[in-house]
Design an enzyme around this catalytic site. Structure first.
Site, PDB file in Angstrom:
ATOM      1  N   VAL A  36       0.819  -1.213   0.000  1.00 33.52           N
ATOM      2  CA  VAL A  36       0.000   0.000   0.000  1.00 33.52           C
ATOM      3  C   VAL A  36       0.855   1.266   0.000  1.00 33.52           C
ATOM      4  O   VAL A  36       0.542   2.247  -0.674  1.00 33.52           O
ATOM      5  CB  VAL A  36      -0.931  -0.011   1.235  1.00 33.52           C
ATOM      6  N   LYS A 106     -24.484  -8.298   0.453  1.00 35.38           N
ATOM      7  CA  LYS A 106     -25.273  -8.323  -0.781  1.00 35.38           C
ATOM      8  C   LYS A 106     -26.701  -7.848  -0.558  1.00 35.38           C
ATOM      9  O   LYS A 106     -27.277  -7.166  -1.408  1.00 35.38           O
ATOM     10  CB  LYS A 106     -25.268  -9.724  -1.385  1.00 35.38           C
ATOM     11  N   GLU A 130     -16.407  -6.083  -3.648  1.00 33.56           N
ATOM     12  CA  GLU A 130     -16.029  -7.285  -4.395  1.00 33.56           C
ATOM     13  C   GLU A 130     -16.527  -8.565  -3.719  1.00 33.56           C
ATOM     14  O   GLU A 130     -16.929  -9.519  -4.390  1.00 33.56           O
ATOM     15  CB  GLU A 130     -14.499  -7.357  -4.529  1.00 33.56           C
ATOM     16  N   VAL A 133     -20.478 -10.581  -4.073  1.00 33.32           N
ATOM     17  CA  VAL A 133     -20.944 -11.534  -5.091  1.00 33.32           C
ATOM     18  C   VAL A 133     -19.851 -12.556  -5.352  1.00 33.32           C
ATOM     19  O   VAL A 133     -18.718 -12.205  -5.670  1.00 33.32           O
ATOM     20  CB  VAL A 133     -21.304 -10.816  -6.414  1.00 33.32           C
ATOM     21  N   GLY A 135     -18.078 -14.611  -3.511  1.00 33.49           N
ATOM     22  CA  GLY A 135     -16.975 -14.860  -2.588  1.00 33.49           C
ATOM     23  C   GLY A 135     -15.623 -14.408  -3.092  1.00 33.49           C
ATOM     24  O   GLY A 135     -15.380 -13.227  -3.361  1.00 33.49           O
ATOM     25  N   ILE A 137     -14.197 -15.043  -5.902  1.00 31.24           N
ATOM     26  CA  ILE A 137     -14.076 -14.855  -7.353  1.00 31.24           C
ATOM     27  C   ILE A 137     -14.064 -13.364  -7.683  1.00 31.24           C
ATOM     28  O   ILE A 137     -14.996 -12.643  -7.319  1.00 31.24           O
ATOM     29  CB  ILE A 137     -15.242 -15.529  -8.095  1.00 31.24           C
ATOM     30  N   GLY A 188     -22.231 -28.545   6.244  1.00 36.52           N
ATOM     31  CA  GLY A 188     -22.059 -27.119   6.513  1.00 36.52           C
ATOM     32  C   GLY A 188     -22.244 -26.215   5.317  1.00 36.52           C
ATOM     33  O   GLY A 188     -21.992 -25.008   5.404  1.00 36.52           O
ATOM     34  N   GLU A 191     -27.408 -23.540   5.621  1.00 37.11           N
ATOM     35  CA  GLU A 191     -27.719 -23.028   6.958  1.00 37.11           C
ATOM     36  C   GLU A 191     -28.830 -23.867   7.583  1.00 37.11           C
ATOM     37  O   GLU A 191     -29.534 -24.624   6.901  1.00 37.11           O
ATOM     38  CB  GLU A 191     -28.172 -21.564   6.859  1.00 37.11           C
ATOM     39  N   LYS A 206     -27.735 -11.033  -5.653  1.00 38.48           N
ATOM     40  CA  LYS A 206     -26.501 -10.945  -6.433  1.00 38.48           C
ATOM     41  C   LYS A 206     -26.800 -10.588  -7.887  1.00 38.48           C
ATOM     42  O   LYS A 206     -26.034  -9.851  -8.517  1.00 38.48           O
ATOM     43  CB  LYS A 206     -25.742 -12.262  -6.338  1.00 38.48           C
TER      44      LYS A 206
END
Length: 443
Positions: A36, A106, A130, A133, A135, A137, A188, A191, A206
């Site tokens: 950074v 989301k 980011e 939507v 995870g 990706i 898992g 839910e 999404k």
């Protein structure tokens, strides 16, 4: 040597994602600072209960229930609470104070996105999302930045890992929807209350985000057509396999022309659809996600990977954090969302698709001709037809007429015409039942 002052980071929420973000930020602070050009100082973590259980061992002195004070002292606020409130209040407070905000929420973006982006623009702050939507990706940045000069035509997305696991399990191992859901819960992936996933609410949120971004227009959540997977049967999965398809819950965002007026608009919808086994999305197994983008100049692009998980989603959050921190070091206002197009959101009846329709019909002469006539009357043409006869054509027990099963694949037509055809067929006296209606996508 780093000369820029420390950047103060406030973290809201210490659930599975928040705990991983805090852990990685503390463990890799020096490396992130080198990227950074400034040190990232985690000033605190807002939680509901400082003594609550955590998925990671976090320094107790960082935990606080005073989210407001934490927000007002931060340069960057990371919101990982989830839900609408108090997340909306906290995000607006952060943006109005001039802080950049990173969120994986989301539901919040799909419901209040325009309000939040407007608040950010008013003060020159930036809202990053980011992780909201798919995870880990990277799909938001490619749509917002890399493809900003292109014309996105369509997005086909498997954006919910729970439903993809269930449908993939049914396809590969057989069994019922309930069996596959039970396995997903045990492992898992689902839910305790899986409603948001299996009824398509999560994917619809999404889809609203992706469509708004891809088509530079506001697509409200209530305009997204939604259908879940709870009615999918093992028989439909097997029928799809025999026909060379696999069933996937798809989020589809598409630029199209209104079939009545010719005016350009957009469609955003979620439903289970048949996808050819030759299509790249058919190879997305387990709880993975994938987003297939069709752009005018770039052509076909696919983004694939883990769509959920604390560590995986934390990766996307930290990517946004580095981007936000670099903006502080370099300077300059936040980049506003591009919503200039203001295209209308068209109803589901305006889309062009294909249907696969399964009927139980009387096993007697002339039935096929009558069915074909109904299709013709609604200007829908039949592409494929597979017939199987129940009880080898023998009369059914109890004196009822014997039946045959017809699986009809249509050519492309508007969804309105296809739906009207199904309604007309269902009323015919030669049809005992319409047992399945599935759309075919990805061709």
């Amino acid at each position: 040597m780093i000369e820029y002052r420390n950047l103060r980071v406030a973290l809201l929420g210490a659930g599975s994602v928040g705990a991983q973000v805090a852990k990685l930020l503390l463990e890799h602070g020096d490396e992130l600072a080198a990227r950074v050009g400034a040190s990232l100082e985690l000033t605190g973590i807002a939680v509901r209960d400082v003594d609550g259980p955590r998925t990671a061992d976090l320094p107790r002195h960082l935990l606080t229930t005073d989210a407001q004070s934490l927000i007002l002292g931060a340069d960057i606020v990371v919101e990982l609470i989830g839900g609408i409130e108090p997340a909306r209040t906290h995000v607006l407070q952060a943006l109005n104070s001039g802080a950049d905000v990173i969120t994986a929420n989301k539901a919040l973006l799909a419901t209040h996105g325009p309000e939040l982006f407007d608040a950010a623009e008013q003060v020159g702050a930036q809202l990053y999302y980011e992780a909201a939507v798919a995870g880990a990706i990277p799909i938001i940045r490619p749509l917002r930045d890399s493809l900003a000069g292109d014309r996105v035509r369509r997005i086909l997305g498997i954006v919910n890992g729970t439903t993809n696991f269930i449908l993939d399990r049914m396809d590969r191992d057989g069994g019922s929807f309930q069996d596959a859901l039970a396995t997903a819960t045990e492992l898992g992936y689902a839910e305790a209350d899986p409603t948001a996933d299996i009824e398509g609410y999560d994917a619809a949120q999404k889809a609203a985000i992706l469509a708004s971004l891809a088509f530079h227009t506001t697509v409200p959540l209530e305009a997204v057509h939604r259908q879940g997977i709870t009615a999918i049967t093992g028989a439909e999965i097997e029928s799809a396999r025999r026909a060379g398809y696999v069933l996937k819950l798809l989020a589809i965002c598409e630029r199209l022309a209104d079939p009545v007026t010719g005016q350009e608009g957009v469609s955003a919808r979620v439903y289970p659809a048949l996808v050819s086994r030759d299509h790249p999305l058919a190879a997305v197994h387990g709880a993975n996600n994938a987003v297939f983008v069709e752009a005018e100049a770039a052509g076909s692009l696919m983004f694939y990977g883990a769509g959920a998980g604390g560590l995986e989603t934390a990766s996307a959050v930290l990517g946004d954090l580095v981007s936000a921190a670099r903006r502080h070091v370099v300077g300059g206002p936040g980049v506003a969302e591009s919503t200039h197009a203001d295209l209308p959101v068209l109803p589901i009846g305006s889309i062009t698709t294909r249907y696969q329709i399964t009927l139980e019909v009387a096993d007697e002469p002339g039935v096929l001709a009558r069915i074909a006539s109904l299709f013709s009357e609604h200007e829908v043409s039949v592409e494929t037809l597979v017939q199987s006869v129940a009880q080898a054509g023998a009369p059914a027990r109890g004196g009822a007429r014997s039946t045959a099963t017809l699986v009809i694949g249509t050519h492309a037509a508007t969804d309105a015409a296809l739906a009207a055809t199904v309604a007309a067929v269902a009323e015919s006296d030669v049809v005992d039942a319409v047992t399945s209606v599935l759309r075919v996508e990805g061709a």
